[in-house]
Design an enzyme around this catalytic site. Structure first.
Site, PDB file in Angstrom:
ATOM      1  N   HIS A   1      -4.273  -0.453 -27.763  1.00 47.96           N
ATOM      2  CA  HIS A   1      -4.117  -0.814 -26.351  1.00 47.96           C
ATOM      3  C   HIS A   1      -4.471  -2.297 -26.201  1.00 47.96           C
ATOM      4  O   HIS A   1      -5.589  -2.707 -26.512  1.00 47.96           O
ATOM      5  CB  HIS A   1      -5.043   0.077 -25.518  1.00 47.96           C
ATOM      6  CG  HIS A   1      -4.959  -0.127 -24.048  1.00 47.96           C
ATOM      7  ND1 HIS A   1      -4.008   0.480 -23.258  1.00 47.96           N
ATOM      8  CD2 HIS A   1      -5.727  -0.862 -23.203  1.00 47.96           C
ATOM      9  CE1 HIS A   1      -4.197   0.137 -21.995  1.00 47.96           C
ATOM     10  NE2 HIS A   1      -5.234  -0.698 -21.934  1.00 47.96           N
TER      11      HIS A   1
ATOM     12  N   MET B   1      -2.177  -6.867 -16.937  1.00 49.35           N
ATOM     13  CA  MET B   1      -2.919  -7.061 -15.683  1.00 49.35           C
ATOM     14  C   MET B   1      -2.649  -8.492 -15.241  1.00 49.35           C
ATOM     15  O   MET B   1      -3.521  -9.368 -15.295  1.00 49.35           O
ATOM     16  CB  MET B   1      -4.408  -6.793 -15.915  1.00 49.35           C
ATOM     17  CG  MET B   1      -4.714  -5.310 -16.066  1.00 49.35           C
ATOM     18  SD  MET B   1      -6.293  -5.006 -16.868  1.00 49.35           S
ATOM     19  CE  MET B   1      -5.782  -5.140 -18.572  1.00 49.35           C
TER      20      MET B   1
ATOM     21  N   ASP C   1      -7.619   4.927 -18.273  1.00 50.97           N
ATOM     22  CA  ASP C   1      -8.135   3.703 -18.895  1.00 50.97           C
ATOM     23  C   ASP C   1      -9.326   3.205 -18.099  1.00 50.97           C
ATOM     24  O   ASP C   1      -9.219   2.951 -16.901  1.00 50.97           O
ATOM     25  CB  ASP C   1      -7.010   2.658 -18.891  1.00 50.97           C
ATOM     26  CG  ASP C   1      -7.411   1.345 -19.548  1.00 50.97           C
ATOM     27  OD1 ASP C   1      -8.431   1.303 -20.254  1.00 50.97           O
ATOM     28  OD2 ASP C   1      -6.666   0.351 -19.344  1.00 50.97           O
ATOM     29  N   GLY C   2     -10.475   3.082 -18.794  1.00 57.94           N
ATOM     30  CA  GLY C   2     -11.675   2.555 -18.155  1.00 57.94           C
ATOM     31  C   GLY C   2     -12.788   3.582 -18.153  1.00 57.94           C
ATOM     32  O   GLY C   2     -12.678   4.633 -17.536  1.00 57.94           O
ATOM     33  N   GLY C   3     -13.825   3.292 -18.931  1.00 60.11           N
ATOM     34  CA  GLY C   3     -14.992   4.174 -18.938  1.00 60.11           C
ATOM     35  C   GLY C   3     -14.778   5.504 -19.631  1.00 60.11           C
ATOM     36  O   GLY C   3     -15.533   6.461 -19.407  1.00 60.11           O
TER      37      GLY C   3
ATOM     38  N   HIS D   1      -0.932  -3.552 -21.820  1.00 57.30           N
ATOM     39  CA  HIS D   1      -1.314  -3.265 -20.436  1.00 57.30           C
ATOM     40  C   HIS D   1      -1.394  -4.615 -19.719  1.00 57.30           C
ATOM     41  O   HIS D   1      -2.345  -5.368 -19.923  1.00 57.30           O
ATOM     42  CB  HIS D   1      -2.671  -2.523 -20.441  1.00 57.30           C
ATOM     43  CG  HIS D   1      -3.252  -2.299 -19.089  1.00 57.30           C
ATOM     44  ND1 HIS D   1      -4.576  -1.952 -18.887  1.00 57.30           N
ATOM     45  CD2 HIS D   1      -2.703  -2.358 -17.848  1.00 57.30           C
ATOM     46  CE1 HIS D   1      -4.809  -1.811 -17.594  1.00 57.30           C
ATOM     47  NE2 HIS D   1      -3.697  -2.062 -16.941  1.00 57.30           N
TER      48      HIS D   1
ATOM     49  N   MET E   1      -4.735 -10.143 -19.499  1.00 61.23           N
ATOM     50  CA  MET E   1      -5.305 -10.505 -18.192  1.00 61.23           C
ATOM     51  C   MET E   1      -5.059 -11.984 -17.931  1.00 61.23           C
ATOM     52  O   MET E   1      -5.248 -12.810 -18.834  1.00 61.23           O
ATOM     53  CB  MET E   1      -6.812 -10.259 -18.202  1.00 61.23           C
ATOM     54  CG  MET E   1      -7.182  -8.833 -18.517  1.00 61.23           C
ATOM     55  SD  MET E   1      -8.965  -8.629 -18.479  1.00 61.23           S
ATOM     56  CE  MET E   1      -9.086  -6.881 -18.844  1.00 61.23           C
TER      57      MET E   1
ATOM     58  N   SER F   1      -8.709   0.381 -27.103  1.00 63.83           N
ATOM     59  CA  SER F   1      -8.660  -0.884 -26.369  1.00 63.83           C
ATOM     60  C   SER F   1      -9.489  -1.913 -27.118  1.00 63.83           C
ATOM     61  O   SER F   1     -10.699  -1.755 -27.297  1.00 63.83           O
ATOM     62  CB  SER F   1      -9.220  -0.705 -24.951  1.00 63.83           C
ATOM     63  OG  SER F   1      -9.476  -1.984 -24.397  1.00 63.83           O
TER      64      SER F   1
ATOM     65  N   PHE G   1     -12.467  -5.687 -16.723  1.00 66.22           N
ATOM     66  CA  PHE G   1     -13.529  -5.744 -17.721  1.00 66.22           C
ATOM     67  C   PHE G   1     -13.698  -4.402 -18.429  1.00 66.22           C
ATOM     68  O   PHE G   1     -13.476  -3.355 -17.814  1.00 66.22           O
ATOM     69  CB  PHE G   1     -14.868  -6.132 -17.056  1.00 66.22           C
ATOM     70  CG  PHE G   1     -14.795  -7.456 -16.370  1.00 66.22           C
ATOM     71  CD1 PHE G   1     -15.041  -8.635 -17.075  1.00 66.22           C
ATOM     72  CD2 PHE G   1     -14.431  -7.550 -15.033  1.00 66.22           C
ATOM     73  CE1 PHE G   1     -14.932  -9.872 -16.461  1.00 66.22           C
ATOM     74  CE2 PHE G   1     -14.310  -8.785 -14.398  1.00 66.22           C
ATOM     75  CZ  PHE G   1     -14.571  -9.939 -15.113  1.00 66.22           C
ATOM     76  N   GLY G   2     -14.126  -4.476 -19.681  1.00 62.37           N
ATOM     77  CA  GLY G   2     -14.498  -3.267 -20.393  1.00 62.37           C
ATOM     78  C   GLY G   2     -15.919  -2.871 -20.033  1.00 62.37           C
ATOM     79  O   GLY G   2     -16.633  -3.620 -19.356  1.00 62.37           O
ATOM     80  N   GLY G   3     -16.326  -1.693 -20.442  1.00 65.25           N
ATOM     81  CA  GLY G   3     -17.721  -1.271 -20.286  1.00 65.25           C
ATOM     82  C   GLY G   3     -18.131  -0.860 -18.894  1.00 65.25           C
ATOM     83  O   GLY G   3     -19.325  -0.783 -18.589  1.00 65.25           O
TER      84      GLY G   3
ATOM     85  N   ASP H   1      -4.871  -5.379 -23.816  1.00 64.59           N
ATOM     86  CA  ASP H   1      -5.078  -5.754 -22.412  1.00 64.59           C
ATOM     87  C   ASP H   1      -4.747  -7.223 -22.173  1.00 64.59           C
ATOM     88  O   ASP H   1      -5.426  -8.104 -22.706  1.00 64.59           O
ATOM     89  CB  ASP H   1      -6.544  -5.518 -22.029  1.00 64.59           C
ATOM     90  CG  ASP H   1      -6.866  -4.044 -21.864  1.00 64.59           C
ATOM     91  OD1 ASP H   1      -6.137  -3.351 -21.136  1.00 64.59           O
ATOM     92  OD2 ASP H   1      -7.865  -3.595 -22.459  1.00 64.59           O
TER      93      ASP H   1
ATOM     94  N   MET I   1      -5.791   4.037 -13.487  1.00 62.09           N
ATOM     95  CA  MET I   1      -7.005   3.281 -13.836  1.00 62.09           C
ATOM     96  C   MET I   1      -8.233   4.033 -13.336  1.00 62.09           C
ATOM     97  O   MET I   1      -8.292   4.444 -12.180  1.00 62.09           O
ATOM     98  CB  MET I   1      -6.979   1.883 -13.197  1.00 62.09           C
ATOM     99  CG  MET I   1      -5.991   0.908 -13.796  1.00 62.09           C
ATOM    100  SD  MET I   1      -6.193   0.613 -15.573  1.00 62.09           S
ATOM    101  CE  MET I   1      -7.851  -0.091 -15.669  1.00 62.09           C
TER     102      MET I   1
END
Ligand code: DX5
Ligand code: ZN
Length: 221
Positions: free
Chosen positions: A32, A67, A174-176, A65, A36, A8, A142-144, A34, A136
């Protein structure tokens, strides 16, 4: 399970994006991307022109992806712009089956994503029609952020049904996803892992991505 890793680029250095991707290219299968719109999620990221520019570079296949609100109207534009796979959110779609058909007509892969509060039961009837189910593991935007362990129940349910019905659907998380979480994800049945800040915020992204890939492969069922 055949493991696929997607990088990502949301938290990569935007001014050096190409170099950032090239650094990790040996350890990834997909980029990936993103998208948004600041409406479906409270953040604004990349659009079609960057996707087109990346697709011309042909570094890796592009996994968009979305969003965004109204994917019914916009999803095909991202396929046309060069995405090899387009994932839209179930929560935003008016007619998911039509979007799936439209993207398949462009000979691209299709994914459906669900946010943390959306249940597996709400999406499962679409499984025979899609190529990717994106579960998800953070609230999109948001990332991180911290990986939500309880989402893995949905991954397990999906894996069970995909195996039972012998479907060819990849399960993406996806995420973390990082050193503390990637093995839990694959052990639950995810085979398509999105890695963002765990690699790009590391002091040596190349090394981090490689280690994460190895961990995912070693822990896969
Ligand atoms: C979040 C995005 C993710 C995110 C992943 O809304 O969809 O792709 O960038 O980044 P990390 O791995 O940092 O959670
Ligand atoms: Zn994403």
């Amino acid at each position: 399970m055949d493991i696929k890793i997607a990088a990502s680029i949301l938290n990569a250095d935007p001014i050096n994006l190409e170099d950032e991707i090239i650094k990790v290219q040996e350890s990834i299968d997909w980029i990936h991307f993103d998208v948004m719109d600041n409406h479906f999620v409270p953040n604004l990221s990349f659009g079609k022109s960057l996707l087109e520019a990346l697709s011309r570079k042909r570094i890796k296949p592009l996994d968009a992806h979305l969003m965004i609100e109204n994917p019914d109207l916009w999803a095909c534009d991202f396929a046309d712009a060069g995405a090899d796979s387009v994932t839209f959110h179930l929560e935003a779609a008016k007619d998911p089956q039509k979007i799936i058909k439209d993207i398949h007509n462009l000979n691209k892969r299709v994914g459906v994503a669900i946010k943390p509060r959306t249940t597996y039961d709400q999406v499962k009837e679409l499984l025979p029609l899609i190529d990717v189910l994106l579960v998800m593991t953070v609230e999109p935007g948001f990332g991180g952020q911290k990986f939500m362990d309880d989402m893995l129940l949905k991954v397990e349910q999906a894996r069970k049904d995909i195996t039972k019905s012998d479907l060819d659907v990849w399960i993406q998380v996806d995420g973390g996803v990082g050193f503390q979480t990637i093995e839990k994800a694959t052990q639950s049945g995810a085979d398509f892992l999105v890695v963002g800040s765990a690699a790009f915020a590391a002091s040596e992204p190349e090394k981090a991505m490689k280690q994460l890939r190895n961990l995912a492969i070693a822990s896969a069922k």
